[in-house]
Design a protein around this motif. Structure first.
Motif, short mmCIF file in Angstrom:
data_model
loop_
_atom_site.label_atom_id
_atom_site.label_comp_id
_atom_site.label_asym_id
_atom_site.label_seq_id
_atom_site.Cartn_x
_atom_site.Cartn_y
_atom_site.Cartn_z
N SER A 35 0.95 -0.57 -0.34
CA SER A 35 0.19 -0.13 -0.14
C SER A 35 0.72 1.25 0.30
O SER A 35 1.95 1.63 0.02
CB SER A 35 -0.53 0.27 1.76
OG SER A 35 -1.51 -1.11 1.28
N ALA A 36 -0.01 2.46 -0.13
CA ALA A 36 0.74 3.63 -0.06
C ALA A 36 1.55 3.84 1.60
O ALA A 36 1.03 3.23 2.37
CB ALA A 36 0.35 4.51 -0.50
N THR A 41 -2.52 8.47 0.66
CA THR A 41 -3.65 8.36 -0.09
C THR A 41 -4.50 9.44 0.59
O THR A 41 -5.58 10.27 -0.62
CB THR A 41 -4.23 7.47 -0.09
OG1 THR A 41 -4.04 5.95 -0.73
CG2 THR A 41 -4.96 6.55 -1.49
N GLU A 119 1.21 4.74 -3.94
CA GLU A 119 1.77 2.90 -3.74
C GLU A 119 2.99 3.75 -4.51
O GLU A 119 4.14 2.46 -4.41
CB GLU A 119 0.94 2.59 -4.63
CG GLU A 119 -0.64 1.49 -3.83
CD GLU A 119 -1.44 2.65 -2.92
OE1 GLU A 119 -1.11 3.76 -3.95
OE2 GLU A 119 -1.85 1.92 -2.27
N TYR A 181 -3.48 -2.16 -5.58
CA TYR A 181 -4.56 -0.42 -5.01
C TYR A 181 -4.27 0.53 -6.80
O TYR A 181 -5.59 0.23 -7.03
CB TYR A 181 -3.98 0.51 -4.30
CG TYR A 181 -5.38 1.90 -4.80
CD1 TYR A 181 -6.17 2.32 -4.39
CD2 TYR A 181 -4.43 3.33 -4.63
CE1 TYR A 181 -7.13 3.20 -4.65
CE2 TYR A 181 -5.10 4.32 -4.75
CZ TYR A 181 -6.37 4.16 -4.25
OH TYR A 181 -7.49 5.77 -4.64
N ARG A 195 -11.26 3.07 -2.96
CA ARG A 195 -9.94 2.73 -1.28
C ARG A 195 -9.63 1.31 -0.70
O ARG A 195 -10.92 0.58 -0.75
CB ARG A 195 -11.18 3.90 -0.43
CG ARG A 195 -10.89 5.55 -1.39
CD ARG A 195 -9.26 5.56 -1.36
NE ARG A 195 -8.61 5.67 -0.07
CZ ARG A 195 -7.78 6.74 0.46
NH1 ARG A 195 -8.86 7.79 0.75
NH2 ARG A 195 -7.39 6.48 1.44
N GLY A 196 -8.73 1.54 -0.07
CA GLY A 196 -8.69 -0.08 0.43
C GLY A 196 -8.08 -1.16 -0.49
O GLY A 196 -8.16 -2.37 -0.15
N GLY A 197 -8.11 -1.16 -1.87
CA GLY A 197 -8.01 -2.13 -2.81
C GLY A 197 -6.15 -2.46 -2.83
O GLY A 197 -6.73 -3.71 -3.32
N SER A 198 -5.71 -2.29 -2.31
CA SER A 198 -4.70 -2.87 -1.82
C SER A 198 -5.02 -4.61 -2.05
O SER A 198 -4.37 -5.68 -2.44
CB SER A 198 -3.73 -2.29 -0.92
OG SER A 198 -3.62 -1.32 -1.41
N1 ASP Z 1 -3.59 3.20 -0.86
C1 ASP Z 1 -5.17 3.24 -1.09
C2 ASP Z 1 -5.80 3.32 0.53
O1 ASP Z 1 -5.90 3.56 1.27
C3 ASP Z 1 -5.26 1.49 -0.47
C4 ASP Z 1 -5.14 0.41 -0.07
O2 ASP Z 1 -4.42 0.94 0.80
O3 ASP Z 1 -5.42 -0.65 0.34
O4 ASP Z 1 -7.47 3.64 0.11
#
Ligand code: ASP
Ligand code: MG
Length: 443
Positions: A35-36, A41, A119, A181, A195-198
């Protein structure tokens, strides 16, 4: 081949990157999805919003602030002058891209490009660190093999062929690092998996390569049997089935997004949830068969609205349910729980965006009552029809709590009750004692 994914806090500081470099260095070939750095993000979202509103100076100020947060990475991640200069040039490249795009004409295309920078930065910093310490690592650009279609659905077959080719070209490499992501869309633009796609990237790669296992590394020790923030006695679950995990994710357990489980479920690839801060802990493994235990876990979902819809026509009116559901379909509002009697139906929704319009339309053919601030308490386990005594344990535990709706039998993995949110903490603790520490309760 294994796929390991690390979230934002796991790469959130140079020392954290040092420890994950240690963790992944176990002699096994793997793809590492990152992830980042945590918070990045969110800041990129803010910068994009400011740019879309043409507040260019404020946007540039935020870019500078974000860039400053990365300075410790150059200082402390690398130990050689060469490494530090590599780190600086990575930051320079990405932060000047951001600065150069903040100008007239900034559109949603640039916005998505901005969201991808987190990322890109984390994976480049990390890979160059691995190379500095002479680990055999290569960076795989996710934009070359992750793609979504017109409906924003990932194209697994594309990943399968493209990633397969790239890996073949690097037969001497043990560690592949790639971005979570981010992807390209059907127009070829930079886009993302939401969002949260990693986690989704990790399960898609795992499925594409028929990996032995996907590991999701976070900062908690796996999935808990109940919400540790409100419940006194909780413990990490050792094993859970894909179906159970999907119910838990949908009904509030924050650990994994429900859609991201699908690719690995379809190809029967286990997903293990582990803790970077306590890597020796067993965590939770999600498998096809699960543990087979009667009760697995409890989750709760707040912000629910309950709607009772009573037919104004006589009994046995057919077509009533169809009319009710057509209204929800028209307003693209999905229904979570539903119970029916001969003359009325009660259902729950978590999206109240179109509630007024829905109620107005329902009122043309029914009497409608609404309750806000409700919570679904969802008990997940294996409740086959042949196994008696499951439901009574749940309801005996809840004997002091007013229950608004009950849903049982919809799936073999779920008993759900709807209660007023003010009883949530009491209900979660009561169910916890009643089903997991059963000796404490008398039926
Ligand atoms: N960096 C992206 C986010 O904060 C993806 C992730 O962390 O999963 O949504
Ligand atoms: Mg995350």
């Amino acid at each position: 081949m294994k796929v390991w994914k690390f979230g934002g806090t796991s790469v959130g500081a140079p020392e954290r990157m040092h420890s994950i470099a240690n963790l992944i260095n176990d002699g096994e070939k793997k793809i590492v999805v990152l992830s980042a750095v945590s918070g990045t993000t969110n800041t990129l979202v803010e910068i994009s919003k400011l740019s879309l509103k043409k507040e260019f100076e404020a946007a540039k100020g935020k870019v500078q602030e974000l860039q400053n947060k990365y300075l410790p990475f150059v200082e402390n991640l690398y130990s050689t002058a060469e490494g530090k200069s590599k780190g600086s040039s990575i930051l320079e490249e990405h932060f000047s891209l951001l600065k150069n795009h903040i100008k007239e004409g900034f559109s949603e295309v640039e916005e998505k490009l901005f969201l991808a920078q987190g990322e890109l930065i984390s994976t480049k910093l990390f890979t160059s660190y691995l190379q500095e310490i002479k680990m055999k690592a290569a960076l795989l650009p996710a934009l070359d093999f992750m793609k979504i279609d017109e409906e924003n659905e990932p194209i697994l077959s594309f990943t399968e062929t493209e990633l397969g080719k790239i890996i073949k070209q690097h037969s001497d490499i043990e560690l592949f690092i790639t971005q979570g992501y981010i992807c390209r869309n059907s127009k070829g633009e930079v886009d993302n998996l939401q969002r949260g796609g990693s986690d989704f990237t990790a399960t898609l790669i795992g499925a594409a390569l028929y990996a032995d296992e996907v590991q999701i590394w976070t900062d908690i020790d796996g999935m808990h049997n109940n919400d540790p923030r409100v419940v006194r006695r909780t413990y990490p679950i050792a094993e859970v089935s894909f179906d159970e995990a999907a119910e838990l994710a949908y009904f509030g357990a924050k650990i994994l997004h429900p859609t991201c489980i699908r690719p690995t479920q379809e190809r029967k690839i286990p997903v293990r949830l582990l803790n970077t801060m306590a890597p020796k802990e067993k965590g939770t493994v999600i498998t096809q068969k699960g543990s087979g235990n009667a009760f697995t876990a409890v989750a709760a979902k707040d912000g629910i609205t309950a709607i009772k819809i009573k037919s104004t026509r006589m009994l046995n009116a057919y077509g009533f349910l169809r009319r009710v559901f057509e209204v929800f379909e028209k307003f693209k509002t999905s229904v979570d729980m539903i119970t029916t009697s001969e003359v009325a139906v009660s259902l729950s929704v978590d999206n109240s965006k179109h509630l007024d319009a829905i109620l107005t339309e329902l009122s043309t053919f029914a009497i409608v009552e609404v309750d806000h601030d409700q919570t679904i308490v969802c008990v997940v386990g294996n409740f086959t029809a042949e196994q008696p005594g499951m439901a009574i344990k749940v309801f005996a535990a809840l004997k002091e709590i007013p229950v608004r709706m009950i849903s049982y039998g919809g799936s073999e993995n779920n008993i759900s009750v709807l209660i007023d949110s003010k009883y949530k903490n009491e209900a979660l603790n009561a169910v916890n004692e009643g089903v997991f520490f059963a000796e404490n309760i008398s039926v």
